[in-house]
Design a protein around this motif. Structure first.
Motif, PDB file in Angstrom:
ATOM      1  N   VAL A  20      -3.274   6.882  -0.771  1.00 47.34           N
ATOM      2  CA  VAL A  20      -2.171   7.635  -1.254  1.00 47.34           C
ATOM      3  C   VAL A  20      -1.405   6.596  -2.132  1.00 47.34           C
ATOM      4  CG1 VAL A  20      -0.241   8.625  -0.168  1.00 47.34           C
ATOM      5  CG2 VAL A  20      -2.358   9.172   0.781  1.00 47.34           C
ATOM      6  N   SER A  52       5.762  -0.552  12.687  1.00 51.45           N
ATOM      7  CA  SER A  52       4.835  -1.012  11.510  1.00 51.45           C
ATOM      8  C   SER A  52       4.722  -2.505  11.151  1.00 51.45           C
ATOM      9  CB  SER A  52       4.981  -0.094  10.370  1.00 51.45           C
ATOM     10  OG  SER A  52       5.156   1.348  10.751  1.00 51.45           O
ATOM     11  N   TYR A  89       0.834  -1.420   0.107  1.00 52.51           N
ATOM     12  CA  TYR A  89      -0.008  -0.081   0.126  1.00 52.51           C
ATOM     13  C   TYR A  89       0.703   1.294   0.046  1.00 52.51           C
ATOM     14  CZ  TYR A  89       1.300  -0.695   4.944  1.00 52.51           C
ATOM     15  OH  TYR A  89       1.866  -0.806   6.126  1.00 52.51           O
ATOM     16  N   CYS A  90       1.978   1.179  -0.026  1.00 55.23           N
ATOM     17  CA  CYS A  90       3.079   2.374   0.316  1.00 55.23           C
ATOM     18  C   CYS A  90       3.757   2.567  -1.098  1.00 55.23           C
ATOM     19  CB  CYS A  90       3.955   1.778   1.317  1.00 55.23           C
ATOM     20  SG  CYS A  90       4.932   3.654   2.028  1.00 55.23           S
ATOM     21  N   THR A  98      11.318   9.142  11.073  1.00 57.35           N
ATOM     22  CA  THR A  98      10.365   8.193  10.129  1.00 57.35           C
ATOM     23  C   THR A  98      11.221   8.406   8.998  1.00 57.35           C
ATOM     24  OG1 THR A  98       8.524   7.955   9.045  1.00 57.35           O
ATOM     25  CG2 THR A  98       8.804  10.087   9.684  1.00 57.35           C
ATOM     26  N   GLY A  99      10.613   7.684   7.950  1.00 57.49           N
ATOM     27  CA  GLY A  99      11.264   7.715   6.575  1.00 57.49           C
ATOM     28  C   GLY A  99      10.198   7.416   5.492  1.00 57.49           C
ATOM     29  N   GLY A 100      10.558   6.795   4.444  1.00 60.65           N
ATOM     30  CA  GLY A 100      11.569   5.621   4.393  1.00 60.65           C
ATOM     31  C   GLY A 100      11.557   4.689   5.452  1.00 60.65           C
ATOM     32  N   GLU A 101      12.401   4.041   5.538  1.00 55.70           N
ATOM     33  CA  GLU A 101      12.981   3.358   6.669  1.00 55.70           C
ATOM     34  C   GLU A 101      14.318   4.132   7.236  1.00 55.70           C
ATOM     35  OE1 GLU A 101      11.800   1.294   8.728  1.00 55.70           O
ATOM     36  OE2 GLU A 101      13.718   1.401   9.854  1.00 55.70           O
ATOM     37  N   MET A 136       4.044   7.437   0.350  1.00 54.98           N
ATOM     38  CA  MET A 136       4.186   7.509   1.788  1.00 54.98           C
ATOM     39  C   MET A 136       5.813   7.693   2.253  1.00 54.98           C
ATOM     40  SD  MET A 136       1.843   8.708   3.830  1.00 54.98           S
ATOM     41  CE  MET A 136       0.297   7.845   4.064  1.00 54.98           C
ATOM     42  N   GLY A 180       6.804   9.832   5.062  1.00 55.74           N
ATOM     43  CA  GLY A 180       7.115   9.440   6.524  1.00 55.74           C
ATOM     44  C   GLY A 180       5.891   9.272   7.047  1.00 55.74           C
ATOM     45  N   MET A 192      -5.043   4.849   3.683  1.00 55.87           N
ATOM     46  CA  MET A 192      -5.128   6.141   3.107  1.00 55.87           C
ATOM     47  C   MET A 192      -4.939   6.101   1.405  1.00 55.87           C
ATOM     48  SD  MET A 192      -3.438   8.845   5.619  1.00 55.87           S
ATOM     49  CE  MET A 192      -2.456   7.697   6.896  1.00 55.87           C
ATOM     50  N   GLU A 239      -6.158   3.356   9.377  1.00 54.84           N
ATOM     51  CA  GLU A 239      -7.043   3.339   8.122  1.00 54.84           C
ATOM     52  C   GLU A 239      -6.366   3.359   6.810  1.00 54.84           C
ATOM     53  OE1 GLU A 239     -11.408   4.670   7.449  1.00 54.84           O
ATOM     54  OE2 GLU A 239     -10.365   6.208   8.151  1.00 54.84           O
ATOM     55  N   VAL A 245      -1.845  -1.710   9.165  1.00 51.19           N
ATOM     56  CA  VAL A 245      -2.942  -1.208   8.285  1.00 51.19           C
ATOM     57  C   VAL A 245      -3.595  -2.492   8.022  1.00 51.19           C
ATOM     58  CG1 VAL A 245      -3.037  -0.006   6.012  1.00 51.19           C
ATOM     59  CG2 VAL A 245      -1.260   0.479   7.315  1.00 51.19           C
ATOM     60  N   THR A 286       9.546   5.487  14.321  1.00 49.13           N
ATOM     61  CA  THR A 286       8.878   4.442  13.816  1.00 49.13           C
ATOM     62  C   THR A 286       9.634   3.555  12.761  1.00 49.13           C
ATOM     63  OG1 THR A 286       6.610   4.123  12.471  1.00 49.13           O
ATOM     64  CG2 THR A 286       7.678   6.027  12.040  1.00 49.13           C
ATOM     65  N   THR A 287       9.431   2.460  12.678  1.00 56.23           N
ATOM     66  CA  THR A 287      10.402   1.476  11.985  1.00 56.23           C
ATOM     67  C   THR A 287       9.773   0.254  11.555  1.00 56.23           C
ATOM     68  OG1 THR A 287      12.219   0.256  12.099  1.00 56.23           O
ATOM     69  CG2 THR A 287      11.167   0.664  14.020  1.00 56.23           C
ATOM     70  N   ASN A 288      10.180  -0.238  10.635  1.00 54.31           N
ATOM     71  CA  ASN A 288       9.692  -1.932  10.018  1.00 54.31           C
ATOM     72  C   ASN A 288      10.426  -2.665  11.107  1.00 54.31           C
ATOM     73  OD1 ASN A 288      12.202  -2.406   8.987  1.00 54.31           O
ATOM     74  ND2 ASN A 288      11.192  -1.606   7.046  1.00 54.31           N
TER      75      ASN A 288
HETATM   76  N1  SAM Z   1       9.540   2.641   7.659  1.00 55.71           N
HETATM   77  C1  SAM Z   1       8.945   3.344   8.753  1.00 55.71           C
HETATM   78  C2  SAM Z   1       7.794   2.361   9.433  1.00 55.71           C
HETATM   79  O1  SAM Z   1       7.564   1.253   9.070  1.00 55.71           O
HETATM   80  O2  SAM Z   1       7.320   2.596  10.361  1.00 55.71           O
HETATM   81  C3  SAM Z   1       8.386   4.784   8.648  1.00 55.71           C
HETATM   82  C4  SAM Z   1       7.708   4.962   7.316  1.00 55.71           C
HETATM   83  S1  SAM Z   1       6.057   4.426   6.975  1.00 55.71           S
HETATM   84  C5  SAM Z   1       5.910   5.253   5.541  1.00 55.71           C
HETATM   85  C6  SAM Z   1       5.293   5.238   8.271  1.00 55.71           C
HETATM   86  C7  SAM Z   1       3.762   4.443   8.108  1.00 55.71           C
HETATM   87  O3  SAM Z   1       3.033   4.981   7.096  1.00 55.71           O
HETATM   88  C8  SAM Z   1       3.807   2.968   8.499  1.00 55.71           C
HETATM   89  O4  SAM Z   1       3.111   2.691   9.523  1.00 55.71           O
HETATM   90  C9  SAM Z   1       2.800   2.652   7.291  1.00 55.71           C
HETATM   91  O5  SAM Z   1       2.145   1.383   7.637  1.00 55.71           O
HETATM   92  C10 SAM Z   1       1.922   3.981   7.056  1.00 55.71           C
HETATM   93  N2  SAM Z   1       1.246   4.179   5.684  1.00 55.71           N
HETATM   94  C11 SAM Z   1       2.119   4.041   4.394  1.00 55.71           C
HETATM   95  N3  SAM Z   1       1.059   4.236   3.273  1.00 55.71           N
HETATM   96  C12 SAM Z   1       0.121   4.159   3.975  1.00 55.71           C
HETATM   97  C13 SAM Z   1      -1.369   4.290   3.412  1.00 55.71           C
HETATM   98  N4  SAM Z   1      -1.486   4.407   2.056  1.00 55.71           N
HETATM   99  N5  SAM Z   1      -2.321   4.076   4.367  1.00 55.71           N
HETATM  100  C14 SAM Z   1      -2.228   4.392   5.664  1.00 55.71           C
HETATM  101  N6  SAM Z   1      -0.930   4.069   6.285  1.00 55.71           N
HETATM  102  C15 SAM Z   1       0.260   4.144   5.306  1.00 55.71           C
END
Ligand code: SAM
Length: 344
Positions: A211, A138, A46-47, A85-88, A339, A343, A209, A207, A179, A114-116
Motif C-alpha cells: 500500500v 509503532s 513504507y507509509c 489512530t491517524g495519521g498521528e 496508510m 489509520g 502491505m 507484515e 514492520v 496507536t501512536t508513534n
Molecule cells: N501514527 C500512528 C502509529 O504510529 O501507530 C497511527 C497510524 S499508522 C498509519 C498505523 C500503523 O500502520 C502503524 O503501525 C504502521 O506501521 C502501519 N503501516 C503503515 N503503512 C503500512 C504498510 N504499508 N504495511 C504495513 N503496515 C503499515
C-alpha cells in the motif's frame, strides 16, 4: 436466534451478545478503528512520501462531537471497542479530551491508542485517568540511526522508549508494532523483541502491505522471522486466548512475561475472522482496508440525517463488507492509498 434485517445484515439475539452486528458472511463486527487526522509528524518510508501528501482541509474532518455521535450509533449496533489512530492521532489538538469522552460513552468497553510515541509522554497521566486501556507504539528500530532512516524524523528514539516505560508504569498495556523491512531493520528485530519481552510488553511484527510507499519495499518473510525468533528465544508457544483486537497470532516465550505476535495480512490472510470497520477522519465508514467499499457518513450527518437513518446506512454498509482483501491494485482496479489516510 437471529432477527434478520431486510437486506441481510443481522442483529443476533442477546445470547449471542446483545446487538451483535454481523456482515453478509456472518462475521461479527465489534471493533472500530477511528482515525482522528491524516496528519503525521513522521514520514515512515513504507507509509507516506517524504514530501508528505496534500492534507485534508479542516472543514472536511469530522469534529470530535461528530465522531462521538457516530460512535454512539456504532455502540448501539454492538461495536464496543475502539482504537484511536491517524495519521498521528496526537497531532490533533484535543485528542486526549476526545479519548476521555469516548471512554465514557455508554456501551464503550475499551479504548486504546496507536501512536508513534513522539508526543505521548506529556499526556500520559491524563490519558491514564481518561479510561484508556493500552497504547500501541509503532516502532521499527532499536537504534537511533535506523529509527531516523525509517521514520524520517528528528525525534529521538529514547523519547519513544521512555514513553513506553512511563505508559507501563501507569498501568496501561504496552504493545510495540514493528514492520520488518528487508535491508533496513532486519538486524534489529531480535534486539527490539528482547527489549519488549524483558519489560513485559507485547511485540507484534506486521507484515509489510503493498500500500502506498510500501509497494516499493520488501518485507521479511514470516517463516524467516519466526525462525530467527526461535533461534534467539527458544521454542515459541502459541497462546490461544485473546490478547488484542484481532488478527495477531501470539506466542509466549519461556522466561518472559512479554509475548511475540505476528500479523501477516498477506501471507496468512485472516479476512475470515475480520471483526472490524474503520472510520476515517473525513467520516467515511470503510469496511475493508484494501477495498474502496464503505459509505460517507459525514454528508448525511451534516445534512440532518436521523440516528435511525445513520444506523440503517451503517447496517447496509456492513452487509456489503467485502469477503476479503485483494492487495493487487492494478489487477482489480482498486485505488492505491497512503496508510495515513486510513489509520492502518
Ligand atoms: N501514527 C500512528 C502509529 O504510529 O501507530 C497511527 C497510524 S499508522 C498509519 C498505523 C500503523 O500502520 C502503524 O503501525 C504502521 O506501521 C502501519 N503501516 C503503515 N503503512 C503500512 C504498510 N504499508 N504495511 C504495513 N503496515 C503499515
Amino acid at each position: 436466534m437471529t432477527s434478520s434485517w431486510p437486506d441481510g445484515a443481522s442483529l443476533a439475539s442477546p445470547s449471542d451478545g446483545a446487538n451483535a452486528l454481523r456482515d453478509g458472511f456472518g462475521r461479527r463486527m465489534e471493533y472500530a478503528r477511528l482515525s482522528l487526522t491524516d496528519r503525521c509528524n513522521f514520514r515512515c518510508i513504507y507509509c507516506m512520501p517524504h514530501e508528505g501528501v496534500p492534507f485534508i482541509s479542516h472543514a472536511q474532518i469530522l469534529s470530535y462531537e461528530e465522531i462521538l455521535h457516530i460512535c454512539g450509533i456504532m455502540t448501539s449496533l454492538g461495536i464496543t471497542r475502539f482504537k484511536i489512530t491517524g495519521g498521528e492521532p496526537l497531532c490533533r489538538k484535543g485528542a486526549v479530551g476526545f479519548i476521555r469522552d469516548l471512554a465514557r460513552l455508554p456501551g464503550v468497553a475499551e479504548v486504546t491508542l496507536t501512536t508513534n510515541g513522539a508526543f505521548l509522554e506529556p499526556h500520559l497521566e491524563d490519558l491514564a485517568k481518561s479510561g484508556l486501556r493500552g497504547v500501541t507504539f509503532s516502532c521499527d528500530a532499536f537504534v537511533q540511526e535506523t529509527f531516523a532512516v525509517i521514520a524520517r524524523t528528528s525525534t529521538v528514539l529514547d523519547t519513544v522508549k521512555h514513553a513506553m516505560e512511563r505508559t507501563a508504569a501507569l498501568g496501561l498495556r504496552v504493545k510495540i508494532n514493528t514492520v520488518p523491512l528487508k535491508g533496513y531493520n532486519d538486524e534489529q528485530l531480535v534486539p527490539l523483541a528482547r527489549f519488549a519481552l524483558e519489560r513485559g510488553y507485547h511485540i507484534r511484527f506486521i507484515e509489510l502491505m503493498p500500500v502506498g510507499n510500501g509497494r516499493a519495499l520488501s518485507g521479511v518473510p514470516q517463516k524467516e522471522l519466526f525462525a530467527s525468533m526461535e533461534r534467539e528465544f527458544g521454542a515459541l508457544k502459541r497462546v490461544r486466548e485473546r490478547t488484542g483486537n484481532g488478527p495477531a497470532v501470539v506466542y509466549s516465550v519461556a522466561g518472559y512475561a512479554g509475548r511475540i505476535g505476528f500479523i501477516a495480512a498477506i501471507s496468512e490472510k485472516f479476512c475470515d475472522s475480520c471483526n472490524r470497520v474503520r472510520l476515517t477522519s473525513t467520516g467515511f465508514l470503510k469496511t475493508c482496508l484494501c477495498h474502496d467499499a464503505g459509505v460517507d457518513l459525514r454528508t448525511p450527518a451534516r445534512n440532518g440525517a436521523s440516528d435511525e437513518d445513520l444506523r440503517a446506512m451503517i447496517l447496509k454498509t456492513v452487509v456489503d463488507k467485502p469477503a476479503g482483501h485483494a492487495f493487487f491494485f492494478t489487477a482489480n482496479g482498486e485505488k492505491d492509498f497512503f496508510m495515513n489516510s486510513v489509520g492502518g
